[in-house]
Design an enzyme around this catalytic site. Structure first.
Site, PDB file in Angstrom:
ATOM      1  N   GLU A  13      -5.042   2.821  15.412  1.00 56.19           N
ATOM      2  CA  GLU A  13      -5.357   3.945  14.527  1.00 56.19           C
ATOM      3  C   GLU A  13      -6.713   4.567  14.842  1.00 56.19           C
ATOM      4  O   GLU A  13      -6.991   5.687  14.414  1.00 56.19           O
ATOM      5  CB  GLU A  13      -5.295   3.479  13.066  1.00 56.19           C
ATOM      6  CG  GLU A  13      -3.877   3.092  12.659  1.00 56.19           C
ATOM      7  CD  GLU A  13      -3.799   2.366  11.315  1.00 56.19           C
ATOM      8  OE1 GLU A  13      -2.745   2.416  10.677  1.00 56.19           O
ATOM      9  OE2 GLU A  13      -4.798   1.730  10.908  1.00 56.19           O
ATOM     10  N   GLY A  80       3.510   4.271   4.247  1.00 65.37           N
ATOM     11  CA  GLY A  80       4.944   4.388   3.993  1.00 65.37           C
ATOM     12  C   GLY A  80       5.181   5.515   2.990  1.00 65.37           C
ATOM     13  O   GLY A  80       4.519   5.567   1.943  1.00 65.37           O
ATOM     14  N   MET A 191      -2.341   0.002   2.338  1.00 65.26           N
ATOM     15  CA  MET A 191      -2.914  -1.285   1.966  1.00 65.26           C
ATOM     16  C   MET A 191      -4.445  -1.331   1.917  1.00 65.26           C
ATOM     17  O   MET A 191      -5.013  -2.420   1.806  1.00 65.26           O
ATOM     18  CB  MET A 191      -2.374  -2.367   2.918  1.00 65.26           C
ATOM     19  CG  MET A 191      -0.857  -2.459   2.908  1.00 65.26           C
ATOM     20  SD  MET A 191      -0.167  -3.671   4.057  1.00 65.26           S
ATOM     21  CE  MET A 191      -0.684  -5.192   3.309  1.00 65.26           C
ATOM     22  N   GLU A 192      -5.099  -0.184   2.023  1.00 66.32           N
ATOM     23  CA  GLU A 192      -6.569  -0.214   2.052  1.00 66.32           C
ATOM     24  C   GLU A 192      -7.255   0.869   1.214  1.00 66.32           C
ATOM     25  O   GLU A 192      -8.356   0.648   0.691  1.00 66.32           O
ATOM     26  CB  GLU A 192      -7.078  -0.057   3.506  1.00 66.32           C
ATOM     27  CG  GLU A 192      -6.717  -1.178   4.453  1.00 66.32           C
ATOM     28  CD  GLU A 192      -5.323  -0.989   5.051  1.00 66.32           C
ATOM     29  OE1 GLU A 192      -4.806   0.154   5.042  1.00 66.32           O
ATOM     30  OE2 GLU A 192      -4.748  -1.994   5.515  1.00 66.32           O
ATOM     31  N   ASP A 215       6.859   5.435   8.095  1.00 68.29           N
ATOM     32  CA  ASP A 215       8.128   4.834   7.647  1.00 68.29           C
ATOM     33  C   ASP A 215       8.365   5.248   6.201  1.00 68.29           C
ATOM     34  O   ASP A 215       7.512   5.869   5.579  1.00 68.29           O
ATOM     35  CB  ASP A 215       8.053   3.299   7.767  1.00 68.29           C
ATOM     36  CG  ASP A 215       6.887   2.731   6.969  1.00 68.29           C
ATOM     37  OD1 ASP A 215       5.813   2.515   7.554  1.00 68.29           O
ATOM     38  OD2 ASP A 215       7.029   2.545   5.741  1.00 68.29           O
TER      39      ASP A 215
HETATM   40  N1  ADE Z   1       1.518   1.271   5.908  1.00 64.71           N
HETATM   41  C1  ADE Z   1       2.477   1.854   6.666  1.00 64.71           C
HETATM   42  N2  ADE Z   1       3.705   1.615   6.168  1.00 64.71           N
HETATM   43  C2  ADE Z   1       3.511   0.854   5.059  1.00 64.71           C
HETATM   44  C3  ADE Z   1       4.378   0.273   4.114  1.00 64.71           C
HETATM   45  N3  ADE Z   1       5.706   0.416   4.216  1.00 64.71           N
HETATM   46  N4  ADE Z   1       3.842  -0.471   3.106  1.00 64.71           N
HETATM   47  C4  ADE Z   1       2.503  -0.625   3.017  1.00 64.71           C
HETATM   48  N5  ADE Z   1       1.634  -0.107   3.885  1.00 64.71           N
HETATM   49  C5  ADE Z   1       2.124   0.636   4.891  1.00 64.71           C
END
Ligand code: ADE
Length: 247
Positions: A13, A80, A191-192, A215
């Site tokens: 990234e 996501g 997640m951050e 995704d």
């Molecule tokens: N970062 C990228 N895709 C993710 C997902 N499905 N869940 C949490 N963090 C993500």
């Protein structure tokens, strides 16, 4: 001197940003992380790999603020898609962020950060607008990278809104559906971001978060995420940040 921090959770990234730093950038190793201090496209920067998750992001944000006196922080990476309008290849710029896994009920309301009395952390409006404008220009370029895991995605869009953060990689349809139901306004999950945002809020440092959708947080998330990370992630980050930092 004004200095900008650019943070990412995975090497891919931020790889192109590190490669584009002026020669002579100094590397400081603190708490098992490398902090690259130098100039990127004319802007004094510190670039660091936080690693994945809220604790890692919070620790990294604290270090760039305290050790390198940064005046602004950008977190960049993948996410996501949750909202029906947010698809693979789109970009989400946060207007505000929250921690979807914070739950100290019955002591505090669900999602409230205990003793801070707030659920949401507002991103800096000016920095976020700059990211949004740059992302909009990048995604409308003819030479956009459009191949993801063998599939082409339609013209990517740029969104501005709520990002939900938690210490979980969402990869089951049921979990994604539950999040959509609980947080109908959330555009994407990662997640951050909101952990970094909490630290910046506590220190009074303006911040922004930019995420590229890799995704749809469903059963295919692992495959989609991995392919996107390998093939496309780095192109977005550099393609959006270069014009912004040069301007
Ligand atoms: N970062 C990228 N895709 C993710 C997902 N499905 N869940 C949490 N963090 C993500």
């Amino acid at each position: 001197m004004e200095r900008l921090a650019i943070l990412g959770a995975l090497h891919e990234e931020i790889a192109d940003l590190l490669a584009a730093m002026d020669p002579g950038a100094a590397v400081h190793r603190i708490a098992m992380r490398d902090f690259h201090v130098g100039t990127l496209w004319g802007t004094p920067c510190v670039i660091a790999l936080s690693r994945i998750g809220k604790v890692a992001a919070a620790a990294t944000a604290t270090i760039v603020i305290r050790e390198f006196q940064v005046s602004r922080v950008i977190f960049t990476g993948l996410a996501g898609g949750l909202h029906a309008d947010v698809d693979v290849g789109d970009v989400v710029v946060a207007s505000t962020l929250m921690q979807h896994d914070m739950d100290a009920r019955p002591l505090f309301d669900q999602h409230e950060i205990p003793l801070l009395g707030r659920v949401h952390f507002e991103a800096d409006a000016v920095l976020s607008q700059q990211l949004y404008d740059s992302a909009a220009r990048f995604t409308s370029r003819r030479d956009m990278p459009v191949i993801q895991a063998g599939a082409t995605f339609a013209k990517p869009r740029v969104h501005h809104g709520l990002i939900a953060t938690g210490d979980v990689f969402v990869s089951h349809n049921d979990d994604a559906q539950a999040l959509r139901k609980r947080l109908p306004d959330a555009l994407c999950v990662e997640m951050e971001g909101a952990a970094m945002a909490q630290i910046c809020y506590e220190f009074g440092i303006p911040f922004a978060v930019m995420r590229v959708i890799s995704d749809r947080a469903d059963h295919a998330a692992k495959t989609d995420f991995t392919a996107f990370l390998q093939n496309v992630a780095r192109v977005y980050t550099a393609g959006i940040l270069e014009p912004l930092l040069k301007s």
